[in-house]
Enzyme design. Structure first.
Site, PDB file in Angstrom:
ATOM      1  N   TRP A 321     -22.896 -36.801 -40.912  1.00 53.16           N
ATOM      2  CA  TRP A 321     -22.825 -35.215 -40.643  1.00 53.16           C
ATOM      3  C   TRP A 321     -23.339 -34.901 -39.211  1.00 53.16           C
ATOM      4  O   TRP A 321     -22.949 -34.180 -38.401  1.00 53.16           O
ATOM      5  CB  TRP A 321     -23.863 -34.671 -41.701  1.00 53.16           C
ATOM      6  CG  TRP A 321     -24.345 -33.178 -41.299  1.00 53.16           C
ATOM      7  CD1 TRP A 321     -23.567 -31.996 -41.665  1.00 53.16           C
ATOM      8  CD2 TRP A 321     -25.257 -32.531 -40.550  1.00 53.16           C
ATOM      9  NE1 TRP A 321     -24.286 -30.984 -41.278  1.00 53.16           N
ATOM     10  CE2 TRP A 321     -25.191 -31.175 -40.313  1.00 53.16           C
ATOM     11  CE3 TRP A 321     -26.414 -33.427 -39.581  1.00 53.16           C
ATOM     12  CZ2 TRP A 321     -26.029 -30.454 -39.526  1.00 53.16           C
ATOM     13  CZ3 TRP A 321     -27.005 -32.307 -38.637  1.00 53.16           C
ATOM     14  CH2 TRP A 321     -26.767 -30.919 -38.665  1.00 53.16           C
ATOM     15  N   HIS A 322     -24.148 -35.897 -38.526  1.00 60.96           N
ATOM     16  CA  HIS A 322     -24.425 -35.780 -37.173  1.00 60.96           C
ATOM     17  C   HIS A 322     -23.361 -35.843 -36.234  1.00 60.96           C
ATOM     18  O   HIS A 322     -23.516 -35.245 -34.999  1.00 60.96           O
ATOM     19  CB  HIS A 322     -25.697 -36.825 -36.857  1.00 60.96           C
ATOM     20  CG  HIS A 322     -26.935 -36.335 -37.637  1.00 60.96           C
ATOM     21  ND1 HIS A 322     -27.353 -36.607 -38.765  1.00 60.96           N
ATOM     22  CD2 HIS A 322     -28.010 -35.760 -36.920  1.00 60.96           C
ATOM     23  CE1 HIS A 322     -28.548 -36.171 -39.176  1.00 60.96           C
ATOM     24  NE2 HIS A 322     -28.991 -35.577 -38.166  1.00 60.96           N
ATOM     25  N   GLY A 323     -22.597 -36.663 -36.586  1.00 64.16           N
ATOM     26  CA  GLY A 323     -21.397 -36.745 -35.675  1.00 64.16           C
ATOM     27  C   GLY A 323     -20.381 -38.003 -36.080  1.00 64.16           C
ATOM     28  O   GLY A 323     -20.681 -38.518 -37.018  1.00 64.16           O
ATOM     29  N   PHE A 477     -23.755 -31.421 -32.764  1.00 60.72           N
ATOM     30  CA  PHE A 477     -23.506 -31.799 -34.424  1.00 60.72           C
ATOM     31  C   PHE A 477     -22.865 -30.498 -35.101  1.00 60.72           C
ATOM     32  O   PHE A 477     -22.985 -30.376 -36.244  1.00 60.72           O
ATOM     33  CB  PHE A 477     -24.992 -32.229 -34.926  1.00 60.72           C
ATOM     34  CG  PHE A 477     -25.455 -33.309 -34.271  1.00 60.72           C
ATOM     35  CD1 PHE A 477     -24.402 -34.326 -33.568  1.00 60.72           C
ATOM     36  CD2 PHE A 477     -26.709 -33.571 -34.064  1.00 60.72           C
ATOM     37  CE1 PHE A 477     -24.886 -35.506 -32.901  1.00 60.72           C
ATOM     38  CE2 PHE A 477     -27.303 -34.363 -33.372  1.00 60.72           C
ATOM     39  CZ  PHE A 477     -26.447 -35.629 -32.621  1.00 60.72           C
TER      40      PHE A 477
END
Lengths: 477, 367
Positions: A321-323, A477
């Site tokens: 999800w962060h990247g 993000f």
């Protein structure tokens, strides 16, 4: 328009003045327009994505409430998921998966050529898509009544204080606040102002000042183990002050207008184990992942082995999800492994019995545990911050062969004095919050002492305000 | 509300008390570094006024690098130079250029150097110095035009006072802009000499015209750095000013840097025209021109090598790009003050000698 730039505060001053004079219904419409202006100031082309996501989820929510046919309800939910995850897939992950596929094919000796799309990542897309998805899932689960008024729902999706970096609000919390008249009070304004001030100190005085040193270490070709350790400790501070600073300002701005956004951080570096860490760090994401992913996968209801798989899957997806990069996946896997190991060796009851453990542990023992677990967290940040697999391997090897004598001769610029002042203030703030168990620990203090505290904070902010504001890390993000 | 007002009042009182205490500490027992830190936030006119009132003040930059003074000195040296003397390497630049050529001289002690420079001087200063110094060079001499990445964003400025807020050396220089004929149009500053600078307080007309020119024509001029000097009495106000002024200046520089070809200061084109003119004049006078591209450590600076190297190669102009010999992204290459480490300067110095020897072979001395 960054919270740490004057432009934002001019913008907010206008919004707040309008907010004060407008009647309730017009307040919401004005906030919606302001939110779109705020987002459009970054890149107006992506306003269409928010509007599209908003329309789809609004209609899906209404349709879900009108039918009890479970098949149709599942189809409606699928429409929402495909839309939101599709937006994420195209704008955030497309090139990542294509690139990974090509690399894999190359590794297997097959030559594959797939065109890469040059797509700009819309800022905050992960935040607002998760927020709208939670709304639809809650309505699908019959835990929430759908929003009837389109503009109210559109404001829930685009509410500018938390639009680009959270907290990822639940509809059950934010929608009722949007739909009912709110009162602007002196208490709300002062509490909001305090949150904004401490958030600005975290961001401007600490995170922005630390950033060049961290960049220096992670840009070095042959750093010593000590430089890697110091750079990573500083990155831990940077990312905490950057992200929680943003959240504080978002909550403060909302609070002044009478909104109560959820708390996103609770002194995360005072955690002594991974379970506790995730109850303190990015709370709105960790609870989202728990409620909509981990529990949907079966949670801990299907045996030990399946629970471990669910934990790993949740954390790996949380990392992704962060990247769109493998180091985030690795970081998620690392966090998942820590949770699994902790659960395996210490069990759920003991892990969650914070109060009990607090009684059992002498403060000195707890301090040691905090310091030890901070190192474990920091290794995770190394995975998070690293720019390549090679750098992860290289830095890990350097940490493994670290020499104490290297700390005496660090090839790094010293931290500016204001940054050290800021770090001490943030540390004081977190210790006071933790020790008192109250977020607003200062409210029981006499007015002159409070006044002195605010004056010191204002002075410290002016002391450390740097030249060029940097973007918040979590915007990407 | 009563409680809130009480807290606000207490905060204001505490802020005033803190400010008075800070002011007292700063005039008394505070460490020198803290005093310097707070002095950074004084307005530019406030800092210059302090230097005028106290010439012995530490870090006084008032009489540094005024172009007419440099030229007077250069003329004196030229007049004292015996006929038939060894060729001289005239450098037009800043401390980086001095350090590199000094390192070259260390490796080759017979190298004769004459430095004309200013702290962090932008290319418009170095080019103007080269032009004004023409009479003082001789055929066979070498001219070195220093271009520092850090100051390229300030090419639309008349003086370091507008863009180096913390240490605003007041010396001035012209601004060069492209004209319609492939050359450069020069805008002279209203204040050109130290004498004019010293007379500003007694000459409100000159002071007014100078302020107007800075406000209207200097592309890095930030009002927060100049206005409301009386607020300098408050250490808190100085901190606020420092933050606002630095932010404003950095923003203006960033806007310029972002548009090298078509911005309000098309610096890429101006640099190319400066270098073209520099080479033409030096060669016309029988001298050897060398362009020195110095890349500083700040990653926001323009990448001089990417900006100019291909063009310099194409034109066949002799040059040295520090980035060819040392990555500016390696922090270990730098001293804490931002200069390169002595061993790196020595490497640059050696490279400079190689460029010089090559250029001499290609352009034999004119004597």
């Amino acid at each position: 328009m960054l919270f740490s730039q004057l432009d934002f505060w001019y913008f907010f001053a206008v919004v707040f003045l309008l907010y004060l004079v407008l009647p309730f219904r017009w307040q919401n419409r004005m906030l919606l327009v302001a939110s779109y202006v705020f987002y459009g100031a970054w890149d107006w082309r992506f306003l269409g994505l928010i509007a599209f996501s908003t329309v789809v989820d609004y209609l899906v929510g209404l349709s879900l409430a009108r039918t009890s046919d479970e098949t149709r309800r599942r189809h409606l939910l699928t429409i929402s998921m495909v839309t939101n995850l599709g937006l994420l897939g195209v704008f955030k992950y497309f090139n990542f998966f294509i690139g990974s596929f090509v690399a894999l094919a190359d590794g297997m000796g097959m030559s594959v050529s797939i065109p890469v799309l040059y797509i700009v990542l819309p800022v905050g897309i992960s935040f607002y898509t998760f927020q709208t998805m939670s709304y639809t899932i809650d309505v699908y689960r019959r835990e929430l009544e759908p929003a009837k008024n389109f503009f109210d729902f559109a404001l829930f999706v685009a509410f500018f204080p938390q639009l680009v970096a959270g907290p990822i609000e639940r509809a059950s919390n934010l929608l009722p606040e949007i739909m009912r008249p709110r009162t602007v009070t002196w208490e709300g304004i002062s509490r909001g102002a305090v949150l904004c001030l401490i958030g600005l100190i975290k961001k401007v005085v600490v995170a922005d000042a630390i950033s060049p040193t961290v960049d220096t270490v992670y840009g070095m070709e042959n750093p010593t183990g000590a430089a890697v350790a110091v750079g990573t400790w500083l990155f831990a501070l940077q990312i905490y002050c950057d992200f929680s600073g943003y959240t504080d300002i978002a909550r403060g701005v909302a609070k002044m207008m009478g909104f109560g956004l959820m708390r996103n951080f609770a002194q995360p570096y005072f955690a002594t184990n991974p379970q506790e860490f995730w109850r303190r760090w990015h709370i709105s994401l960790s609870t989202w992942l728990r409620d909509y992913l981990y529990i949907s996968l079966g949670g801990n209801r299907q045996g030990k082995r399946r629970t471990q798989v669910n934990l790993m899957a949740t954390m790996v997806l949380g990392g992704l999800w962060h990247g769109a990069a493998w180091n985030f996946v690795l970081w998620g896997g690392y966090q998942g492994a820590l949770l699994v190991l902790h659960r395996q060796f210490f069990g759920r009851r003991r892990g969650s019995g914070e109060g009990e453990r607090r009684r059992l542990l002498h403060w000195g023992g707890r301090l040691l545990l905090i310091l030890a677990y901070f190192q474990v967290t920091c290794y995770g940040w190394l995975l998070f911050r690293a720019q390549s697999w090679e750098q992860i391997a290289d830095f890990t090897a350097r940490l493994a062969t670290i020499r104490l004598s290297d700390f005496a001769n660090l090839p790094l610029p010293g931290l500016p004095f204001p940054a050290i002042t800021g770090i001490l203030l943030v540390l004081f703030w977190d210790i006071a919050t933790e020790a008192s168990g109250k977020v607003r620990f200062y409210e029981s203090w006499p007015a002159p002492v409070r006044g002195l505290l605010w004056a010191v904070l204002i002075y410290a902010f002016a002391f450390g305000a740097t030249t060029t504001p940097s973007a918040f890390i979590y915007f990407q993000f | 509300m009563k409680n809130a007002l009480k807290t606000i009042a207490c905060t204001l009182v505490a802020l005033i008390v803190l400010d008075v205490l800070a002011a007292l500490v700063l005039v008394g027992p505070a460490p020198a570094s803290l005093k310097t830190f707070f002095n950074y936030g004084r307005s530019v006119p406030g800092k210059i006024a302090q230097w005028k009132a106290n010439p012995d003040l530490r870090g006084n930059l008032l009489n540094v690098s005024w172009l007419p003074d440099l030229m007077d000195l250069s003329a004196e040296q030229a007049a004292a130079r015996p006929a038939g003397d060894e060729p001289v390497v005239h450098t037009y630049g800043m401390s980086f250029v001095v350090r590199i050529t000094d390192a070259a001289q260390k490796a080759r002690p017979d190298l004769q150097l004459a430095h004309r420079g200013g702290p962090g001087a932008p290319p418009n200063f170095t080019y103007a110095a080269f032009l004004k110094d023409r009479e003082n060079r001789r055929p066979g001499d070498v001219a070195v035009l220093g271009i520092l990445s850090y100051s390229v964003g300030a090419m639309g400025s008349f003086s370091n006072r507008t863009w180096v807020f913390e240490q605003p050396s007041p010396f001035t220089y012209p601004i060069f802009l492209p004209d319609g004929d492939g050359g450069l149009r020069e805008i002279e500053p209203v204040v050109e000499t130290l004498e004019q600078e010293m007379s500003l307080e007694d000459d409100p007309d000159l002071a007014g015209r100078w302020y107007d020119q800075l406000r209207d024509q200097d592309r890095v001029f930030a009002p927060a750095a100049f206005d409301l000097s009386w607020l300098d009495i408050s250490p808190f106000a100085r901190l606020v000013r420092r933050s606002l002024a630095q932010g404003d200046i950095a923003g203006r520089k960033a806007e310029i840097i972002a548009r090298p070809e078509d911005g309000t200061m098309p610096y890429a084109e101006v640099l190319r025209r400066m270098i073209t003119s520099f080479n033409a004049i030096a060669r016309e006078d029988g001298q050897i021109p060398i362009v020195l591209l110095v890349q500083g450590r700040d990653p926001v600076d323009p990448d001089l090598k990417a900006l100019l190297k291909p063009w310099l190669e194409e034109e066949g102009y002799p040059y040295l790009a520090t980035a060819d010999h040392q990555s500016p992204r390696d922090p270990r290459a730098f001293l804490p003050d931002g200069h390169y480490q002595p061993d790196i300067d020595a490497r640059f110095g050696q490279a400079f000698l190689e460029v010089l020897d090559r250029a001499r072979q290609e352009t034999p001395p004119a004597r």
